[in-house]
Design a protein around this motif. Sequence first.
Motif, short mmCIF file in Angstrom:
data_model
loop_
_atom_site.label_atom_id
_atom_site.label_comp_id
_atom_site.label_asym_id
_atom_site.label_seq_id
_atom_site.Cartn_x
_atom_site.Cartn_y
_atom_site.Cartn_z
N HIS A 285 0.84 -1.20 0.00
CA HIS A 285 0.00 0.00 0.00
C HIS A 285 0.88 1.25 0.00
CE1 HIS A 285 -3.86 -2.04 0.60
NE2 HIS A 285 -3.20 -2.90 1.36
N TYR A 288 -1.60 7.25 -3.02
CA TYR A 288 -1.82 7.25 -4.46
C TYR A 288 -1.21 8.51 -5.08
CZ TYR A 288 -3.99 7.15 -9.02
OH TYR A 288 -4.19 7.12 -10.38
N HIS A 307 -9.69 8.88 -5.20
CA HIS A 307 -11.07 8.53 -4.83
C HIS A 307 -11.81 7.84 -5.98
CE1 HIS A 307 -10.72 10.79 -1.13
NE2 HIS A 307 -10.21 11.79 -1.83
N ALA A 311 -8.60 -0.17 -6.50
CA ALA A 311 -7.37 -0.82 -6.04
C ALA A 311 -6.81 -1.75 -7.12
CB ALA A 311 -7.64 -1.60 -4.76
N ASN A 315 -4.54 1.62 -7.34
CA ASN A 315 -4.70 2.54 -6.21
C ASN A 315 -4.32 1.83 -4.91
OD1 ASN A 315 -5.38 4.47 -4.34
ND2 ASN A 315 -7.47 4.75 -5.06
N GLU A 317 -3.63 3.10 -2.13
CA GLU A 317 -4.00 3.81 -0.91
C GLU A 317 -5.20 3.18 -0.23
OE1 GLU A 317 -4.62 8.35 0.73
OE2 GLU A 317 -3.66 7.94 -1.18
N VAL A 318 -5.99 2.41 -0.98
CA VAL A 318 -7.22 1.82 -0.43
C VAL A 318 -6.87 0.70 0.54
CG1 VAL A 318 -9.36 0.64 -0.98
CG2 VAL A 318 -8.45 2.36 -2.55
N ALA A 321 -12.44 -1.23 1.32
CA ALA A 321 -13.41 -0.69 0.38
C ALA A 321 -14.70 -1.49 0.42
CB ALA A 321 -12.85 -0.70 -1.04
N ILE A 482 -14.52 3.94 -0.66
CA ILE A 482 -13.37 3.77 0.24
C ILE A 482 -13.79 4.09 1.67
CG2 ILE A 482 -11.02 4.50 0.75
CD1 ILE A 482 -10.75 5.34 -2.19
N ARG A 485 -8.42 4.62 4.21
CA ARG A 485 -7.30 4.78 3.29
C ARG A 485 -6.04 5.16 4.05
NH1 ARG A 485 -6.36 10.25 1.51
NH2 ARG A 485 -8.05 11.70 2.02
#
Length: 630
Positions: A285, A288, A307, A311, A315, A317-318, A321, A482, A485
């Motif tokens: 992770h 993003y 946003h 993923a 992405n 950062e998630v 979710a 999300i 995060r």
Amino acid sequence: MKNIYIRSIFLFLGLLLSSSCSDYLDKESDTELTLDGVFESKTKTENWLAACYSRIPDPTWGYTRSIGQEILADDMSPSERWRQYDWQVIPFALGDWSVGSPWSPSYWNGLPQRVRECNILIKNIKPIPAQNLTENEVRLMIAECRFLKAYYYSLLINTYGPVPFNPDEITPVDYNLPDLQVGQTPYDEIVKWIDKELREVEQILPASYSDGRKFGRATSIMCKAVRARMLLFAASPLVNGNSEYAGHITKDGKVLFNSTYDANKWKIAADASKDLILNAEAAGHRLYTEMNAAGKIDPFLSCQNLHLIEASKGNGEVLFARVAVESKEYDRHTAPTGAGGAGGYGVTQSLVDAFFTANGLPITDSNSGYVETGFSTQDGYWPNGITKFNEVKSPGLVTLAGTYNMYCNREPRFYLAVNFDGAWYTDGDNAGKDKGRKLEFFNGKKDNNGTHDAPQNGYLARKRTDPTRNPINDYFAPRHGILYRLGEAYLNYAEALNESDPGNAEVLIYINKIRERAGVRPYTTGTTDAQNIHVDNDQASLRKIIRMERRVELCTEGIRYDDLRRWKLAETVLNGPVYGMNFNGKDASEFYKRTAYQTRVYRKSFYWFPIYLAEIEKNRNLIQAPFWDK
């Protein structure tokens, strides 16, 4: 058990699973089945598990319209007249809230039902070798249910405080009513159980799944994320040493809130957030980011697309979710009426004012360059690098000549969160025709028809909206929602560390990771220069900048309301007039005036949702939430 029947309501997957998952868990026809019949089938067992997931909140439409966390806070504001369409929390924000008020998410009744279903699966599931339901898969499904139970209890205590608590119970069909009439368990005891349960379950669950169809199912990272956020809340002033709750006790004299301050709770919260960060990063992770042509972070595309990008498409950062969400309705209600949207879901003036200027300073700083009145004489472009933002019109364009100065010279996150009068707007319909247009929020103009379907405060929300949406043709790109995060984890850690270990250098390190991605100058304890902003390295100064950063970075994501609650600031911040521009103004001289369009009321009782009066009347062992019975 064979006499207990379930219907197909437990077999629907739509609340949890997207079309990419629907082939993983097959649907069943409408029929009655014994429990033995369910748990002798892999497909039916998976369907039961899917139903256990179905109370995970929708962080787009749910946080706004249904659960109402953003309406109750001071970031977003729908048209007040939408209450006629059953927006139940609009009256709550205005102080019209009682122990009999309806609230459709109904956590009090709904979440314990899902806990019970989790317990039934845990008790009855078994390997089915002939159907490839293995011992290991059973072990993981039990762990998933344990995660869900802990998560649902975290939502319950976050909403109501102390609640009745028997996490392993399966209420029999032939129950005796007195057996169900139990009182609440103290808040800290439930926190302790959730903490222990999540720490155990994270040892069983994987950090991620190689099978993409399992996206959204519980992981060790999700366990750590839920635990870290809960422990931050538990360390905060509302529930850590709050003397106002000293007399809140059960019928048999048990203290429901510990009113003695415990500084160690901040250290526990800091350790939990750091543990989450380290393990999340070890699992791949990352914040993003998208890079510009110069090889540097593009703050506009990075902060916008974190946003929107899923993923599975990069992405990282998630952390947690929900797969199926009502993003379409969120996009529709934030789209201007002139583009076919509902056009009445806006942000407040206080949020507009919270964003920093382009040089990273708050608008109240004399060195920020902020000018409130008057109009720009030329187009404004992002000065700190190349970006594709607004490339349909002109890459890097943030304001047009003639824009009200309040909106000029602001940081990237401002332009990604706020649609203001005169902003350049594109969507799926007009982008291909005239390359977009300016928003027109004056009364009687294209985007303000003078009704409740228009921006009541002169703004519309932009953050988390799909730039390709086309309400006229009913096109809205689906996306995941999300719930947790990595960016939030960084700020959670900075806050808890500042409270537990003031002066620790990592406080600024993690705040600056967020600011650097956003394209604004980071903080330093050294001298202010072109690259850095000085901040005093004391707890109070850092607490202030942490709270400012949370307001901006996490705005409209369902977090602000809990922040104001846990800091015990809600009864101050959420009381009084709410400002925006003048909705009735037909020209610039009338429209650009700070105007109170609403007055909010927040009482001491509102920190917790009340227990419905009907529940109190059924169960005399329950104690109403603090101050609701006064």
